[in-house]
Design a protein around this motif. Structure first.
Motif, PDB file in Angstrom:
ATOM      1  N   TYR A  16      15.441  -2.399  -0.951  1.00 28.33           N
ATOM      2  CA  TYR A  16      16.209  -1.714  -1.908  1.00 28.33           C
ATOM      3  C   TYR A  16      17.121  -0.690  -1.101  1.00 28.33           C
ATOM      4  O   TYR A  16      16.757  -0.011  -0.353  1.00 28.33           O
ATOM      5  CB  TYR A  16      15.085  -0.776  -2.811  1.00 28.33           C
ATOM      6  N   ARG A  17      18.535  -0.736  -1.685  1.00 19.69           N
ATOM      7  CA  ARG A  17      19.352   0.270  -1.083  1.00 19.69           C
ATOM      8  C   ARG A  17      19.801   1.398  -2.008  1.00 19.69           C
ATOM      9  O   ARG A  17      20.602   2.263  -1.503  1.00 19.69           O
ATOM     10  CB  ARG A  17      20.661  -0.693  -0.479  1.00 19.69           C
ATOM     11  N   GLY A  18      19.424   1.350  -3.144  1.00 21.70           N
ATOM     12  CA  GLY A  18      19.753   2.356  -4.134  1.00 21.70           C
ATOM     13  C   GLY A  18      19.513   3.766  -3.619  1.00 21.70           C
ATOM     14  O   GLY A  18      18.495   3.967  -2.780  1.00 21.70           O
ATOM     15  N   HIS A  19      19.893   4.915  -4.418  1.00 16.09           N
ATOM     16  CA  HIS A  19      19.164   6.163  -4.115  1.00 16.09           C
ATOM     17  C   HIS A  19      18.837   6.800  -5.425  1.00 16.09           C
ATOM     18  O   HIS A  19      19.287   6.750  -6.581  1.00 16.09           O
ATOM     19  CB  HIS A  19      20.244   7.085  -3.542  1.00 16.09           C
ATOM     20  N   HIS A  20      17.741   7.648  -5.389  1.00 13.22           N
ATOM     21  CA  HIS A  20      17.096   8.402  -6.465  1.00 13.22           C
ATOM     22  C   HIS A  20      16.950   9.826  -6.119  1.00 13.22           C
ATOM     23  O   HIS A  20      16.694   9.769  -5.171  1.00 13.22           O
ATOM     24  CB  HIS A  20      15.994   7.638  -7.310  1.00 13.22           C
ATOM     25  N   THR A  21      16.843  10.682  -7.058  1.00 12.71           N
ATOM     26  CA  THR A  21      16.556  11.967  -6.638  1.00 12.71           C
ATOM     27  C   THR A  21      15.134  12.057  -6.858  1.00 12.71           C
ATOM     28  O   THR A  21      14.329  11.410  -7.685  1.00 12.71           O
ATOM     29  CB  THR A  21      17.389  12.944  -7.717  1.00 12.71           C
TER      30      THR A  21
END
Lengths: 194, 238, 194
Positions: free
Chosen positions: B127-132
């Motif tokens: 997974y390459r996405g970003h979340h806070t």
């Protein structure tokens, strides 16, 4: 030349994937816009169709899939020793009909429409890959929900559920014709009852 | 005769049978003549039973339902009968539509085109996405909130699994043999004295059965038999 | 025409097979002799090669096999890997959160908190590299335990789990009640494992 290369890439993607690939994914991988990708895929599908080769490209729910040309089904079965799939039974077709037009549905719903237990038929359709689980109903017992698969669309030769044949409203004539053939059976049946 | 058997079997269920009867008698599906229908339906079911066909419970259930509708139709005020008939009509119409659609699907359905297995490319799915962290925290609260609707099982339900003691039969075989070696004849029930744990009692009982089977102990008597060590409890053949 | 049809059948067979198909098998299925079949296959392979399309036919020891044209390998990889760009679903985020705040946890625990089956979501998170296996609980059935990975920390832009926002007591008194008992349970469960 550039187009030729893109077409080749699309062929390679569809071939390697085996399953249906969405237009978005193809467009993104090739870094072209969606509508160009769509046109190229339609052209490619047309070319395959007119060439009458062994492979077809079919459109399924917003994606595309390569599969064999049905004209050569007998040869494929002979070479790969695939047993011919038995045509679906009346029960299986009825369950498919209820699921296809009402999805997602629970087993209880299907059974209510048909008036008989459908567990075995449903699990048969699931193992054939025509019906799949679609989560659960938030009700006591949390019953499983079922819907149709893209394989179902492919076997039916349609691209989306919107293309399902629409039942015609109230054609009494047709109905009595269809039903009529049963009468004979019934009379014989009654004969034995006496 | 055989031919008829085969043909009778083709009813998909009670609704299918009813539709056939309605068509045959040219009855109005929207206003069913229940008396007529009940008799013919019962005759059919009887015919199926006489031919020792497997008449599923659904057929009998429907028979009961039809008879009930007929019965309430005889009452002077038959609103209930009308209601029940309407329900049946609705169900029959729905099933009739289902059959029509099934026939349409059947005409078009074909297993003649074969897909292929995906080529074995192991895609990198990392997974390459970003979340806070806040997003995650919100998801946590949402998850915990949902769980509460389905009340968690009480703690006891869980501790039972954790603390559940499973006593092995072999450990009880050793126990019984040890007791008998101390005193080679004793009362059967005495072996269970002081054992409160269910699993342990069952295991002790099974252990005694095992020992009897292996001819290592002997049990004699009706009420509270005596249990006796055979040949010092040595296993047969040892 | 006849040749065209045979070629189509060969394409269909190779396509559907996935693996290499022996010449004998193809010849037998098409009811033609071996040398004719061999010639047709070589012609077909040549045609595919000169067309520079997405598919190739290669001759291997076991026979003939269709595979993707290596020229398009990059496009294929891009298309089949694109899934990684899909943002996490709400379900995935929730499972990830439950794992993150309670690790190591069993699937059963996550499901108890969320009230739904989470098998698919958990294995999705594992294949995305956000969650990993962390041994087993010493309970009947020896359930697997899960925890978060360093990729998970990177995804959230934090350097340790301690940086996760902590549940505030006053705000969700009820929640902590419900949660509290579960945590205890889990700790007990783990306690017995040792």
């Amino acid at each position: 030349m550039e187009i030729k290369k893109l077409q080749g890439a699309i062929e390679a993607i569809l071939f390697a994937s085996g399953e249906a690939v969405s237009l978005d994914r193809i467009a993104e991988a090739l870094e072209i816009d969606r509508s160009t990708a769509g046109k190229m895929l339609e052209n490619l599908a047309d070319r395959y169709r007119t060439e009458h080769g062994g492979i077809r490209i079919v459109r399924l729910e917003g994606g595309y899939q390569m599969c064999t040309n049905p004209e050569h089904a007998a040869a494929v079965r002979a070479a790969l020793e695939i047993r011919r799939n038995m045509p679906l039974t009346q029960a299986a077709l009825e369950v498919l009909a209820v699921v296809a037009y009402n999805q997602p549905v629970s087993k209880a719903f299907v059974e209510q429409v048909r008036g008989v237990d459908c567990s075995a038929v449903i699990s048969g359709l699931v193992s054939k890959g025509l019906v799949e689980e679609r989560g659960r109903l938030e009700l006591p017992g949390r019953p499983l929900l079922y819907g149709t698969t893209t394989d179902f669309l492919r076997c039916l030769g349609i691209s989306s559920l919107a293309e399902l044949p629409q039942p015609q409203k109230e054609q009494h004539q047709e109905e009595t014709d269809a039903e009529g053939s049963r009468e004979e059976v019934l009379q014989q049946g009654e004969g034995t009852a006496e | 005769m055989d031919k008829i058997c085969y043909k009778l079997e083709t009813f998909e269920g009670p609704l299918d049978l009813l539709l056939t009867l309605i068509a045959k008698n040219k009855l109005d599906i929207f206003d069913i003549q229940i008396t007529e229908l009940v008799n013919q339906y019962l005759e059919q079911v009887q015919a199926m039973q006489e031919q020792e066909m497997d008449v599923s419970s659904e057929f009998l259930e429907m028979a009961a339902r039809l008879i009930y509708i007929k019965t309430v139709s005889l009452l002077p005020k038959h609103e209930e009968a009308e209601q029940l008939k309407r329900e049946l009509s609705g169900q029959l119409i729905e099933y009739r539509d289902c059959k029509r659609v099934a026939a349409m699907l059947g005409e078009r359905f074909s297993f003649d085109s074969y897909p292929r297995e995906p080529e074995k490319i192991e895609p990198d799915r990392r997974y390459r996405g970003h979340h806070t962290p806040q997003e995650l925290y919100a998801a946590y609260l949402s998850a915990a909130g949902r769980g509460k609707r389905f009340l968690p099982p009480p703690q006891e339900a869980f501790t039972a699994i954790v603390s559940h003691r499973i006593v092995s039969v072999s450990s009880r075989i050793i126990f019984v043999l040890r007791r008998l070696r101390q005193r080679s004849v004793q009362s059967y029930t005495a072996l269970f004295d002081g054992i409160l744990d269910h699993s342990e009692r069952v295991a002790t009982f099974l252990a005694i059965l095992e020992l009897i089977k292996g001819k290592r102990v002997h049990l004699n008597g009706e009420q509270n038999p005596e249990i006796k060590l055979i040949n010092g409890g040595v296993r047969h053949g040892d």
